[in-house]
Scaffold this motif. Structure first.
Motif, PDB file in Angstrom:
ATOM      1  N   THR A   1      23.979  20.767  22.256  1.00 54.87           N
ATOM      2  CA  THR A   1      25.163  19.746  22.989  1.00 54.87           C
ATOM      3  C   THR A   1      25.497  19.593  23.772  1.00 54.87           C
ATOM      4  OG1 THR A   1      26.028  19.853  20.940  1.00 54.87           O
ATOM      5  CG2 THR A   1      24.023  18.111  20.735  1.00 54.87           C
ATOM      6  N   CYS A   2      25.811  21.367  24.113  1.00 56.98           N
ATOM      7  CA  CYS A   2      26.888  21.640  25.047  1.00 56.98           C
ATOM      8  C   CYS A   2      27.061  21.582  26.322  1.00 56.98           C
ATOM      9  CB  CYS A   2      26.830  23.285  24.704  1.00 56.98           C
ATOM     10  SG  CYS A   2      25.725  24.480  25.788  1.00 56.98           S
TER      11      CYS A   2
ATOM     12  N   HIS B   1      30.985  19.588  25.482  1.00 57.16           N
ATOM     13  CA  HIS B   1      31.872  19.634  26.355  1.00 57.16           C
ATOM     14  C   HIS B   1      32.737  18.644  26.692  1.00 57.16           C
ATOM     15  CE1 HIS B   1      30.967  18.353  30.670  1.00 57.16           C
ATOM     16  NE2 HIS B   1      29.415  18.465  30.113  1.00 57.16           N
ATOM     17  N   GLN B   2      31.466  16.868  26.020  1.00 53.57           N
ATOM     18  CA  GLN B   2      32.466  15.597  26.669  1.00 53.57           C
ATOM     19  C   GLN B   2      33.993  15.971  25.406  1.00 53.57           C
ATOM     20  OE1 GLN B   2      30.016  12.617  26.660  1.00 53.57           O
ATOM     21  NE2 GLN B   2      31.733  11.297  25.167  1.00 53.57           N
ATOM     22  N   SER B   3      33.963  16.808  24.038  1.00 49.89           N
ATOM     23  CA  SER B   3      34.287  16.673  22.941  1.00 49.89           C
ATOM     24  C   SER B   3      34.827  17.162  23.068  1.00 49.89           C
ATOM     25  CB  SER B   3      33.844  17.085  21.121  1.00 49.89           C
ATOM     26  OG  SER B   3      32.799  15.965  21.868  1.00 49.89           O
TER      27      SER B   3
ATOM     28  N   THR C   1      34.742  16.603  29.191  1.00 49.48           N
ATOM     29  CA  THR C   1      33.265  16.869  29.629  1.00 49.48           C
ATOM     30  C   THR C   1      33.527  17.411  31.202  1.00 49.48           C
ATOM     31  OG1 THR C   1      33.274  14.177  29.610  1.00 49.48           O
ATOM     32  CG2 THR C   1      31.692  14.913  30.274  1.00 49.48           C
ATOM     33  N   ARG C   2      34.215  18.214  31.848  1.00 45.76           N
ATOM     34  CA  ARG C   2      34.833  18.906  32.996  1.00 45.76           C
ATOM     35  C   ARG C   2      33.752  20.103  33.154  1.00 45.76           C
ATOM     36  NH1 ARG C   2      38.166  15.162  32.465  1.00 45.76           N
ATOM     37  NH2 ARG C   2      40.535  15.457  33.765  1.00 45.76           N
ATOM     38  N   LEU C   3      32.755  19.977  32.842  1.00 46.25           N
ATOM     39  CA  LEU C   3      32.101  21.721  32.839  1.00 46.25           C
ATOM     40  C   LEU C   3      31.329  20.700  34.518  1.00 46.25           C
ATOM     41  CD1 LEU C   3      29.772  23.327  29.868  1.00 46.25           C
ATOM     42  CD2 LEU C   3      31.614  23.938  31.546  1.00 46.25           C
ATOM     43  N   THR C   4      31.145  21.719  35.252  1.00 49.19           N
ATOM     44  CA  THR C   4      30.489  21.572  36.243  1.00 49.19           C
ATOM     45  C   THR C   4      29.173  22.175  36.790  1.00 49.19           C
ATOM     46  OG1 THR C   4      31.290  23.538  37.412  1.00 49.19           O
ATOM     47  CG2 THR C   4      33.204  22.168  37.524  1.00 49.19           C
ATOM     48  N   THR C   5      28.322  22.034  37.478  1.00 54.34           N
ATOM     49  CA  THR C   5      26.885  22.146  37.728  1.00 54.34           C
ATOM     50  C   THR C   5      26.575  23.927  37.923  1.00 54.34           C
ATOM     51  OG1 THR C   5      26.004  19.842  38.697  1.00 54.34           O
ATOM     52  CG2 THR C   5      24.696  21.773  38.947  1.00 54.34           C
TER      53      THR C   5
ATOM     54  N   THR D   1      30.902  28.988  21.335  1.00 57.17           N
ATOM     55  CA  THR D   1      32.211  28.627  22.649  1.00 57.17           C
ATOM     56  C   THR D   1      32.888  27.150  22.566  1.00 57.17           C
ATOM     57  OG1 THR D   1      30.647  30.289  23.872  1.00 57.17           O
ATOM     58  CG2 THR D   1      32.848  29.783  24.757  1.00 57.17           C
ATOM     59  N   PHE D   2      31.645  26.226  22.595  1.00 58.12           N
ATOM     60  CA  PHE D   2      31.588  24.726  23.134  1.00 58.12           C
ATOM     61  C   PHE D   2      31.847  23.772  21.579  1.00 58.12           C
ATOM     62  CE2 PHE D   2      32.036  25.401  27.532  1.00 58.12           C
ATOM     63  CZ  PHE D   2      33.474  25.428  28.008  1.00 58.12           C
ATOM     64  N   GLY D   3      31.669  24.672  20.247  1.00 57.34           N
ATOM     65  CA  GLY D   3      31.548  23.826  19.147  1.00 57.34           C
ATOM     66  C   GLY D   3      32.897  24.386  18.197  1.00 57.34           C
ATOM     67  N   GLY D   4      32.692  23.113  17.241  1.00 58.09           N
ATOM     68  CA  GLY D   4      33.737  23.682  16.050  1.00 58.09           C
ATOM     69  C   GLY D   4      34.863  22.289  16.594  1.00 58.09           C
TER      70      GLY D   4
END
Ligand code: CO
Length: 460
Positions: free
Chosen positions: A9-10, A15-17, A21-25, A232-235
């Motif tokens: 789900t990253c 990244h929303q959590s 939600t800022r990850l760029t393409t 990296t984007f978990g927990g």
């Protein structure tokens, strides 16, 4: 058959959590080749806030992001989250808009659509269900998980059977607040598995410190798929970390067979990106605070701080405990709505107003009135009849599917946006987020026009 699969789900919830939600393409694309080799059940990449964030903050077209991801991801299914008749927004949209949105999502690359309704009113999912089936994607129906006297195992078993009967290809327990206790989850999953034959997926968050334990028991209970996010984007407020879950089941009869080293490559790739968001203050250490209080209140952390601020503004912060006690009463009066957006905000604000004014329900928001009227759908239990009388007076209650009252609206919006929308995807962006999509599209096409002119000049 003990094997279970993992949905990563990253690129959506993770990244929303954690980083709004800022990850760029550009940050997503370089690692997709590796991610495609892992053997995930699916990659959740779209829906939720990704769409809004793209046009509001990142100056990116969310449809283009989806197409770019699809070009690279050849072997793994792409998944999105859809709020039923609300699509990705908060109001109910007309059926023709829901159908068009689903058609375009599938056409642009989505394989699996997870649909849910905050109240678990399946009528609110009808158009989504029909459209996902019609255009040939995998239909997953998620049940909003909640704790209340009506949200019993029997309630969820009946709901699961109804969902299977509606033609779902798979089903999901969506524990958005991370409050499902490991042993209760174990019982619930076993009971549901006994009653349905389609795959069962579990979605939780680590917010309350329960997520990893829940997944251990969920897999033992026979869950077919679980949602995790690369470490990296978990927990924290995100999903439990993928590597830890994979490693936990290695050399057991549940082993996923996923290559741990490959996961490490993915985790490492995102590390400098995470540092950047930490330096910018977008990633906050508070997202990793463990919040078991939510298990009792069921209120998302952001909601609690919101209510504290509301009370402060009224100079009544010393009465906050009374508000916390009022919340379960408001919830009961309203027929036990699950406390998810936007219902959590509505219930919280009502509790504040009930405490601050002398008479309960003397002040109610328009949203609460609409809810009592039936415009959000059917609550899990009956709304208190005195309250209904007090708020509605002579006004009639709505008992039909709320969207039956909304005229088709796609063509109207298409005309309205003709000067800046160049295709149906643009029109859909405009319908979902009118003002910001208009600004975004005007800028996007102006820029492109200018670039074309510049190039022409250079070659002249
Ligand atoms: Co979630």
């Amino acid at each position: 058959m003990n094997k279970f699969k993992i949905t990563e789900t990253c690129l959506r919830d993770g990244h929303q959590s954690l980083i709004a939600t800022r990850l760029t393409t550009d940050e997503i694309l370089p690692i997709l080749g590796e991610m495609d080799k892992v053997g995930y059940n699916a990659l959740e990449v779209w829906g939720g806030a990704t769409f809004d964030s793209c046009i509001r903050y990142l100056n990116e077209d969310p449809w283009e992001r989806l197409r770019e991801i699809r070009k690279i991801i050849k072997n793994t299914k792409l998944q999105m989250l859809l709020r039923g008749q609300n699509i990705l927004g908060y109001r109910h949209y007309a059926d023709d808009v829901v159908e068009k949105f689903i058609f375009k999502s599938i056409e642009n690359g989505i394989d699996i659509i997870r649909v849910f309704d905050a109240l678990n009113d399946l009528r609110n999912l009808k158009t989504s269900i029909d459209s996902v089936k019609k255009y040939g994607a995998h239909l997953q129906i998620a049940m909003s998980y909640s704790i209340s006297p009506v949200h019993t195992n029997e309630y969820y078993i009946k709901l699961s059977k109804d969902i299977e009967n509606m033609g779902a290809d798979s089903i999901c327990i969506k524990d958005m607040s991370g409050i499902l206790l490991p042993y209760e989850g174990y019982e619930l999953i076993r009971e549901i598995k006994k009653n349905i034959s389609i795959p069962l997926e579990i979605h939780t968050h680590s917010t309350c410190g329960l997520g990893e334990m829940l997944y251990l028991k969920a897999v033992e209970a026979g869950a077919d798929i679980i949602d995790t996010a690369i470490s990296t984007f978990g927990g924290g407020t995100s999903q439990p970390p993928t590597e830890s879950i994979v490693k936990s089941f290695e050399n057991t009869k549940y082993s996923t067979g996923i290559d741990f080293e490959r996961l490490e490559v993915i985790a490492d790739y995102f590390k400098p990106i995470r540092e950047k968001y930490l330096d910018q203050g977008i990633l906050s250490s508070k997202s990793y605070y463990i919040n078991p209080q939510i298990i009792e209140t069921q209120l998302p952390g952001g909601m609690i701080s919101n209510m504290v601020n509301q009370m402060k503004a009224q100079g009544a912060e010393n009465r906050f405990d009374e508000v916390l006690e009022e919340i379960p009463r408001v919830r009961k009066d309203l027929g036990y709505p699950p406390l998810v957006t936007p219902l959590s905000q509505m219930v919280g604000t009502q509790a504040v107003m009930n405490i601050l004014s002398k008479e309960k329900y003397k002040m109610v928001s328009k949203e609460i009135k609409d809810y009592i009227k039936g415009l959000y759908g059917k609550p899990p239990a009956e709304i208190d009849s005195d309250l209904k009388k007090k708020i509605l007076g002579d006004e009639e209650e709505i008992t039909c599917r709320p969207a039956d009252l909304i005229e088709n609206e796609f063509l109207k919006f298409k005309e309205e946006s003709a000067s800046f929308a160049k295709n149906d995807e643009d029109v859909l962006s405009y319908i979902l987020f009118p003002q910001i999509a208009k600004n975004f599209l005007e800028k996007k096409y102006n820029q492109n026009d200018k670039q074309v002119i510049n190039i022409n000049l250079e070659f002249n």
